[in-house]
Design a protein around this motif. Structure first.
Motif, PDB file in Angstrom:
ATOM      1  N   ASP A  79      24.021  24.955  44.774  1.00 40.56           N
ATOM      2  CA  ASP A  79      22.941  24.028  44.469  1.00 40.56           C
ATOM      3  C   ASP A  79      21.684  24.848  44.226  1.00 40.56           C
ATOM      4  N   GLU A  80      20.527  24.233  44.260  1.00 43.86           N
ATOM      5  CA  GLU A  80      19.294  24.962  43.947  1.00 43.86           C
ATOM      6  C   GLU A  80      18.987  26.051  44.968  1.00 43.86           C
ATOM      7  N   ASN A  81      19.599  25.974  46.153  1.00 42.52           N
ATOM      8  CA  ASN A  81      19.337  26.959  47.193  1.00 42.52           C
ATOM      9  C   ASN A  81      20.522  27.861  47.501  1.00 42.52           C
ATOM     10  N   PRO A 119      23.942  23.351  56.090  1.00 43.34           N
ATOM     11  CA  PRO A 119      22.519  23.445  55.826  1.00 43.34           C
ATOM     12  C   PRO A 119      22.172  24.854  55.352  1.00 43.34           C
ATOM     13  N   THR A 120      21.207  24.974  54.439  1.00 40.55           N
ATOM     14  CA  THR A 120      20.828  26.282  53.913  1.00 40.55           C
ATOM     15  C   THR A 120      20.081  27.063  54.975  1.00 40.55           C
ATOM     16  N   ARG A 121      20.613  28.271  55.299  1.00 46.46           N
ATOM     17  CA  ARG A 121      19.998  29.089  56.330  1.00 46.46           C
ATOM     18  C   ARG A 121      20.078  30.553  55.934  1.00 46.46           C
ATOM     19  N   LEU A 140      12.336  33.577  48.191  1.00 50.75           N
ATOM     20  CA  LEU A 140      13.171  34.693  47.761  1.00 50.75           C
ATOM     21  C   LEU A 140      14.630  34.438  48.140  1.00 50.75           C
ATOM     22  N   TRP A 141      15.527  35.095  47.406  1.00 45.46           N
ATOM     23  CA  TRP A 141      16.947  34.999  47.709  1.00 45.46           C
ATOM     24  C   TRP A 141      17.294  35.973  48.830  1.00 45.46           C
ATOM     25  N   VAL A 195      21.394  32.810  49.336  1.00 44.73           N
ATOM     26  CA  VAL A 195      20.705  31.577  49.694  1.00 44.73           C
ATOM     27  C   VAL A 195      19.199  31.775  49.555  1.00 44.73           C
ATOM     28  N   ARG A 196      18.517  30.732  49.112  1.00 44.27           N
ATOM     29  CA  ARG A 196      17.076  30.816  48.922  1.00 44.27           C
ATOM     30  C   ARG A 196      16.350  30.572  50.249  1.00 44.27           C
ATOM     31  N   ARG A 197      15.366  31.422  50.541  1.00 43.88           N
ATOM     32  CA  ARG A 197      14.567  31.249  51.753  1.00 43.88           C
ATOM     33  C   ARG A 197      13.714  29.992  51.618  1.00 43.88           C
ATOM     34  N   THR A 198      13.812  29.111  52.610  1.00 43.42           N
ATOM     35  CA  THR A 198      13.046  27.858  52.583  1.00 43.42           C
ATOM     36  C   THR A 198      11.888  27.870  53.576  1.00 43.42           C
TER      37      THR A 198
END
Length: 247
Positions: free
Chosen positions: A114-116, A242-244, A44-45, A34-37
């Protein structure tokens, strides 16, 4: 007098699946990242993960954060190691209890992408956030060590399988070709698989035998803690994701 600060606790999960290598076409190990948001390491992944609540069991938290970030609910989820080096996370000490999960290719295809959230070949990872490259390296070492003496390869297969399919898993994990005759003798003499008496349907020529794992070995391999040590007795239900990622 030195002030004592309580470290933060988190869980992360390394998820391995067998998927075709885009260059060679052979089956290889892949894992979702997952990409860090947010900072630190924005963009970064990283491994899927999250903070550990005070009222949630560690294995349940690992399963939940994995489900929330990737949509995956693997049946094989085991505690891997605890990473807690000083300085592994900027801004304060974080101790991460890391789990690993193994999923079949069909399960992996259900993961959110997805993108993340993206899949990466395990041996060709970019520079990851925190010490996650080190964590993946350790997980790969554990998997390659364990696959030679345990029933862990079962997590990549269905309930029944041919010895050729089982050999494909071992070759993908170990990254080397195995002699079919020697592999067959080793597996059949180990007592880890049982001939079902059935044969694979829908194939030309003589259909190969179907095997299953010897269930009598399962308790010895899980140890005295049983399912609560990280082997869910029933699959967890999917929820929005949710991306976490923490550390």
């Amino acid at each position: 007098m030195t002030e004592i600060q309580t470290p933060a606790l988190a869980v992360s999960t390394v998820i391995f699946a067998l998927r075709p290598d885009l260059e060679s076409g052979f089956m290889t190990l892949w894992l979702p990242l997952v990409r860090r948001t947010r900072e630190p390491h924005l963009g970064l992944w990283a491994l899927p993960g999250g903070w550990l609540p005070s009222d949630e069991e560690m294995s349940a938290a690992a399963a939940r954060t994995l489900r929330e970030t990737t949509g995956l609910t693997p049946s094989y989820l085991e505690q891997l190691y605890t990473f807690g080096d000083v300085g592994r996370s900027p801004g304060g000490r974080v101790i991460s209890v890391v789990y690993w999960a193994l999923v079949q290719s069909g399960e992996a295809d259900l993961a959110a992408v997805d993108e993340n959230v993206q899949w990466f070949p395990a041996d060709r990872l970019p520079s990851l956030a925190f010490d996650h490259n080190r964590i993946v390296d350790y997980a790969l070492w554990r998997l390659r060590t364990k696959v030679e003496y345990s029933r862990i390869a079962h997590a990549f297969l269905g309930e029944t399988f041919t010895l050729a399919q089982l050999r494909d898993v071992h070759e993908a994990v170990l990254r080397r070709a195995l002699d079919p005759a020697n592999f067959r003798r080793t597996i059949e003499s180990s007592g880890t698989v049982v001939d079902t008496g059935l044969r694979l349907a829908g194939v030309p020529h003589r259909p190969p035998r179907l095997y299953r794992y010897n269930d009598s070995n399962a308790l010895a391999e899980q140890g005295p803690l049983g399912p609560s040590a990280g082997f869910p007795e029933t699959p967890l239900q999917s929820t929005p994701h949710p991306t976490r990622s923490t550390t």
